[in-house]
Motif scaffolding. Sequence first.
Motif, PDB file in Angstrom:
ATOM      1  N   ALA A 131       0.825  -1.213   0.000  1.00  0.00           N
ATOM      2  CA  ALA A 131       0.000   0.000   0.000  1.00  0.00           C
ATOM      3  C   ALA A 131       0.855   1.256   0.000  1.00  0.00           C
ATOM      4  CB  ALA A 131      -0.930  -0.012   1.212  1.00  0.00           C
ATOM      5  N   GLU A 132       1.903   1.276   0.812  1.00  0.00           N
ATOM      6  CA  GLU A 132       2.748   2.469   0.903  1.00  0.00           C
ATOM      7  C   GLU A 132       3.542   2.716  -0.366  1.00  0.00           C
ATOM      8  OE1 GLU A 132       5.131   2.006   4.364  1.00  0.00           O
ATOM      9  OE2 GLU A 132       3.493   2.502   5.765  1.00  0.00           O
ATOM     10  N   SER A 133       3.772   1.692  -1.174  1.00  0.00           N
ATOM     11  CA  SER A 133       4.480   1.891  -2.439  1.00  0.00           C
ATOM     12  C   SER A 133       3.677   2.749  -3.409  1.00  0.00           C
ATOM     13  CB  SER A 133       4.805   0.538  -3.083  1.00  0.00           C
ATOM     14  OG  SER A 133       3.604  -0.115  -3.508  1.00  0.00           O
ATOM     15  N   THR A 134       2.370   2.847  -3.200  1.00  0.00           N
ATOM     16  CA  THR A 134       1.523   3.689  -4.050  1.00  0.00           C
ATOM     17  C   THR A 134       1.166   5.002  -3.374  1.00  0.00           C
ATOM     18  OG1 THR A 134      -0.567   2.790  -3.198  1.00  0.00           O
ATOM     19  CG2 THR A 134       0.505   1.588  -4.990  1.00  0.00           C
ATOM     20  N   GLY A 135       1.627   5.221  -2.142  1.00  0.00           N
ATOM     21  CA  GLY A 135       1.242   6.405  -1.384  1.00  0.00           C
ATOM     22  C   GLY A 135       0.033   6.173  -0.505  1.00  0.00           C
ATOM     23  N   GLY A 136      -0.412   4.922  -0.406  1.00  0.00           N
ATOM     24  CA  GLY A 136      -1.569   4.606   0.419  1.00  0.00           C
ATOM     25  C   GLY A 136      -1.172   4.147   1.809  1.00  0.00           C
ATOM     26  N   ASP A 137      -2.089   3.460   2.481  1.00  0.00           N
ATOM     27  CA  ASP A 137      -1.800   2.952   3.815  1.00  0.00           C
ATOM     28  C   ASP A 137      -2.699   1.763   4.118  1.00  0.00           C
ATOM     29  OD1 ASP A 137      -4.243   4.053   4.193  1.00  0.00           O
ATOM     30  OD2 ASP A 137      -3.711   5.306   5.904  1.00  0.00           O
ATOM     31  N   VAL A 138      -2.513   1.198   5.321  1.00  0.00           N
ATOM     32  CA  VAL A 138      -3.294   0.046   5.769  1.00  0.00           C
ATOM     33  C   VAL A 138      -3.847   0.373   7.149  1.00  0.00           C
ATOM     34  CG1 VAL A 138      -3.246  -2.397   6.390  1.00  0.00           C
ATOM     35  CG2 VAL A 138      -1.915  -1.587   4.444  1.00  0.00           C
ATOM     36  N   ARG A 139      -5.115   0.081   7.341  1.00  0.00           N
ATOM     37  CA  ARG A 139      -5.756   0.277   8.642  1.00  0.00           C
ATOM     38  C   ARG A 139      -6.425  -1.013   9.095  1.00  0.00           C
ATOM     39  NH1 ARG A 139      -6.780   5.698   9.909  1.00  0.00           N
ATOM     40  NH2 ARG A 139      -5.008   6.907   9.120  1.00  0.00           N
ATOM     41  N   ILE A 140      -6.405  -1.260  10.393  1.00  0.00           N
ATOM     42  CA  ILE A 140      -7.069  -2.424  10.977  1.00  0.00           C
ATOM     43  C   ILE A 140      -8.205  -1.925  11.857  1.00  0.00           C
ATOM     44  CG2 ILE A 140      -6.819  -4.441  12.461  1.00  0.00           C
ATOM     45  CD1 ILE A 140      -3.922  -4.600  11.665  1.00  0.00           C
ATOM     46  N   GLY A 141      -9.393  -2.456  11.633  1.00  0.00           N
ATOM     47  CA  GLY A 141     -10.549  -2.047  12.430  1.00  0.00           C
ATOM     48  C   GLY A 141     -11.466  -3.221  12.690  1.00  0.00           C
ATOM     49  N   SER A 142     -12.663  -2.916  13.143  1.00  0.00           N
ATOM     50  CA  SER A 142     -13.677  -3.948  13.414  1.00  0.00           C
ATOM     51  C   SER A 142     -14.607  -4.041  12.223  1.00  0.00           C
ATOM     52  CB  SER A 142     -14.459  -3.599  14.679  1.00  0.00           C
ATOM     53  OG  SER A 142     -13.594  -3.568  15.800  1.00  0.00           O
ATOM     54  N   SER A 143     -14.899  -5.238  11.793  1.00  0.00           N
ATOM     55  CA  SER A 143     -15.722  -5.446  10.602  1.00  0.00           C
ATOM     56  C   SER A 143     -17.189  -5.582  10.981  1.00  0.00           C
ATOM     57  CB  SER A 143     -15.254  -6.701   9.863  1.00  0.00           C
ATOM     58  OG  SER A 143     -15.589  -7.857  10.605  1.00  0.00           O
ATOM     59  N   VAL A 144     -18.048  -5.471   9.962  1.00  0.00           N
ATOM     60  CA  VAL A 144     -19.487  -5.651  10.188  1.00  0.00           C
ATOM     61  C   VAL A 144     -19.814  -7.103  10.521  1.00  0.00           C
ATOM     62  CG1 VAL A 144     -20.121  -3.713   8.722  1.00  0.00           C
ATOM     63  CG2 VAL A 144     -19.823  -5.971   7.705  1.00  0.00           C
ATOM     64  N   LEU A 145     -18.891  -8.023  10.206  1.00  0.00           N
ATOM     65  CA  LEU A 145     -19.087  -9.430  10.554  1.00  0.00           C
ATOM     66  C   LEU A 145     -18.797  -9.708  12.015  1.00  0.00           C
ATOM     67  CD1 LEU A 145     -17.474 -11.125   7.408  1.00  0.00           C
ATOM     68  CD2 LEU A 145     -19.889 -10.620   7.831  1.00  0.00           C
ATOM     69  N   GLY A 146     -18.205  -8.709  12.710  1.00  0.00           N
ATOM     70  CA  GLY A 146     -17.911  -8.860  14.121  1.00  0.00           C
ATOM     71  C   GLY A 146     -16.469  -9.150  14.451  1.00  0.00           C
ATOM     72  N   GLY A 147     -15.650  -9.355  13.436  1.00  0.00           N
ATOM     73  CA  GLY A 147     -14.246  -9.657  13.693  1.00  0.00           C
ATOM     74  C   GLY A 147     -13.326  -8.545  13.216  1.00  0.00           C
ATOM     75  N   THR A 148     -12.268  -8.946  12.548  1.00  0.00           N
ATOM     76  CA  THR A 148     -11.257  -8.001  12.092  1.00  0.00           C
ATOM     77  C   THR A 148     -11.538  -7.544  10.666  1.00  0.00           C
ATOM     78  OG1 THR A 148      -9.593  -9.056  13.479  1.00  0.00           O
ATOM     79  CG2 THR A 148      -8.777  -7.661  11.703  1.00  0.00           C
ATOM     80  N   GLU A 149     -11.260  -6.262  10.416  1.00  0.00           N
ATOM     81  CA  GLU A 149     -11.331  -5.733   9.059  1.00  0.00           C
ATOM     82  C   GLU A 149      -9.993  -5.091   8.730  1.00  0.00           C
ATOM     83  OE1 GLU A 149     -14.620  -3.103   7.139  1.00  0.00           O
ATOM     84  OE2 GLU A 149     -13.041  -1.746   7.844  1.00  0.00           O
ATOM     85  N   VAL A 150      -9.353  -5.543   7.657  1.00  0.00           N
ATOM     86  CA  VAL A 150      -8.099  -4.954   7.184  1.00  0.00           C
ATOM     87  C   VAL A 150      -8.411  -4.147   5.933  1.00  0.00           C
ATOM     88  CG1 VAL A 150      -5.755  -5.365   6.373  1.00  0.00           C
ATOM     89  CG2 VAL A 150      -6.751  -6.850   8.129  1.00  0.00           C
ATOM     90  N   ARG A 151      -8.186  -2.868   5.985  1.00  0.00           N
ATOM     91  CA  ARG A 151      -8.459  -1.985   4.861  1.00  0.00           C
ATOM     92  C   ARG A 151      -7.158  -1.611   4.165  1.00  0.00           C
ATOM     93  NH1 ARG A 151      -8.883   4.284   5.182  1.00  0.00           N
ATOM     94  NH2 ARG A 151      -6.694   3.733   5.274  1.00  0.00           N
ATOM     95  N   ILE A 152      -7.048  -1.921   2.886  1.00  0.00           N
ATOM     96  CA  ILE A 152      -5.867  -1.573   2.089  1.00  0.00           C
ATOM     97  C   ILE A 152      -6.242  -0.415   1.189  1.00  0.00           C
ATOM     98  CG2 ILE A 152      -4.069  -2.428   0.549  1.00  0.00           C
ATOM     99  CD1 ILE A 152      -4.912  -5.266   1.291  1.00  0.00           C
ATOM    100  N   TRP A 153      -5.617   0.731   1.446  1.00  0.00           N
ATOM    101  CA  TRP A 153      -5.892   1.950   0.667  1.00  0.00           C
ATOM    102  C   TRP A 153      -4.775   2.099  -0.374  1.00  0.00           C
ATOM    103  CZ3 TRP A 153      -9.856   5.654   1.484  1.00  0.00           C
ATOM    104  CH2 TRP A 153      -9.751   6.797   0.682  1.00  0.00           C
ATOM    105  N   ILE A 154      -5.128   1.947  -1.655  1.00  0.00           N
ATOM    106  CA  ILE A 154      -4.157   2.022  -2.752  1.00  0.00           C
ATOM    107  C   ILE A 154      -4.410   3.299  -3.545  1.00  0.00           C
ATOM    108  CG2 ILE A 154      -3.299   0.912  -4.848  1.00  0.00           C
ATOM    109  CD1 ILE A 154      -4.181  -1.758  -3.674  1.00  0.00           C
ATOM    110  N   GLN A 155      -3.458   4.213  -3.501  1.00  0.00           N
ATOM    111  CA  GLN A 155      -3.577   5.465  -4.243  1.00  0.00           C
ATOM    112  C   GLN A 155      -3.361   5.208  -5.736  1.00  0.00           C
ATOM    113  OE1 GLN A 155      -5.035   7.775  -1.797  1.00  0.00           O
ATOM    114  NE2 GLN A 155      -3.911   9.094  -3.199  1.00  0.00           N
ATOM    115  N   LEU A 156      -4.179   5.858  -6.564  1.00  0.00           N
ATOM    116  CA  LEU A 156      -4.058   5.702  -8.011  1.00  0.00           C
ATOM    117  C   LEU A 156      -3.134   6.721  -8.648  1.00  0.00           C
ATOM    118  CD1 LEU A 156      -7.784   4.946  -8.935  1.00  0.00           C
ATOM    119  CD2 LEU A 156      -5.918   3.341  -8.500  1.00  0.00           C
TER     120      LEU A 156
END
Length: 458
Positions: free
Chosen positions: A409-434
């Motif tokens: 993700a950082e190679s494109t200028g983005g980032d990664v965030r870890i949060g709580s998902s709607v399923l009740g567990g973990t959500e990993v969000r990969i933000w990829i800048q275009l």
Amino acid sequence: MRWALVKVCVAVTTMVVVAFAVPLGLVIKEMARDRAFSNAEREAAAIAPALSITTDRDELERVVASAGSDAGIGVHIPAADREPAVEIGKGLAAAKDIAMTRKLGRASTTEVAGGSTLLQPIALSSGEIAVVEVYVPEAEVSNGVGTAWAVLAAVGIALIVGSVAVADRLGIRMVQPAQRLVESAHELGEGKLGARVPEEGPTELRLAAVAFNSMADQVVQLLANERELAADLSHRLRTPLTVLRLNAASLGDGPAAEQTRAAVAQLEREVDTIIRTARDAKPQTAAIGAGAGCDAAEVVRERMDFWSALAEDEGRKVRVAGVDRPVRIPVARADLAAALDALLGNVFRHTAEGTAFAVDVHNGEDAVILLVSDAGPGIVDPEAAMARGGGSGSDGSTGLGLDIVRRLAESTGGDVRIGSSVLGGTEVRIWIQLDGRAPVRRGHRGTVRRRRRGAAVS
């Protein structure tokens, strides 16, 4: 450094000029004064022979007229032998100053309006003391002083300008090697391992260049050793892979056998890729150009075909969204596949059988967001999980899985965030800048919430 050297030279040269020019200017002023009074003494001396012969007014007036103007010379003869005092010319000095000069018997000067007067005592034949007064205007005392001071100031300015020019040339000679050292350091930091510094310039900078070149050589050697070590370690996997391939070939037909053979084939390809990359002496430092990258939707569909079969065996519900149309991202296909495999492998490794998971692709104007979520117990410490090597260290966890995702993700200028998902567990969000801009610091569905306990991460 260059301007500091110029400032030092200006300060030193200015002090030297002031130290010499000010005393010299005062000496010139004193010399001009001495010259003016020396001329006055010669005029007074021209009258002395006449005074020693006669005190007749008419004769003395002719002598005074021939020696100088009436406004510039005065003669003061005291009364003697019933002869009255004689005053010739225009006297400017006070009577008390004339009396004091007559009493002391030596020449003196006194200030008057517009200048000074020289009072010269002369002995008469009668034994009395006459005083010759010579007027010295102020303009004559300061004659030539202003011109001399102007010349001194011009010389001082020329010296300062010359010192600045010399200091600037010396500064360039010192700064250029330092600039080359900085440029080479930047090039080495950018991955240009052939960057070297010419070993020239002042002794200190030359030694710095030698040290830098030695360091660069050691970096190249260390990287070469690391590549060879990685290639050797990867090559050791060929033997067990060969055994696995032979065993997989003997499994016969069926979905499980096909999955096993596909996994072994992919593992062999990955090992070959590692060996070729490790032995490549040219590190990849260039950014992905326009038109490069991959279709994220296609990669997600391909990897989910593989993981869905395993999920079916474990009774996991799977949901995939946002892959119905192409989604171009500036990421190599193999890198995105490795990142997805790392995240999905975490789901299978750290959640119980039957735990559902989902993969969503959101295509925006300036970024693409990949969400991998599950219904597991969550992550205890997301910050530690994002740190390289922050895994649990058990069950084959190396702590490098999320680090691979973060670097992608950082190679494109983005980032990664870890949060709580709607399923009740973990959500990993990969933000990829275009467009390669700095990452947009905002969370999906608000800020990241505290994660629930209970799962490790590789």
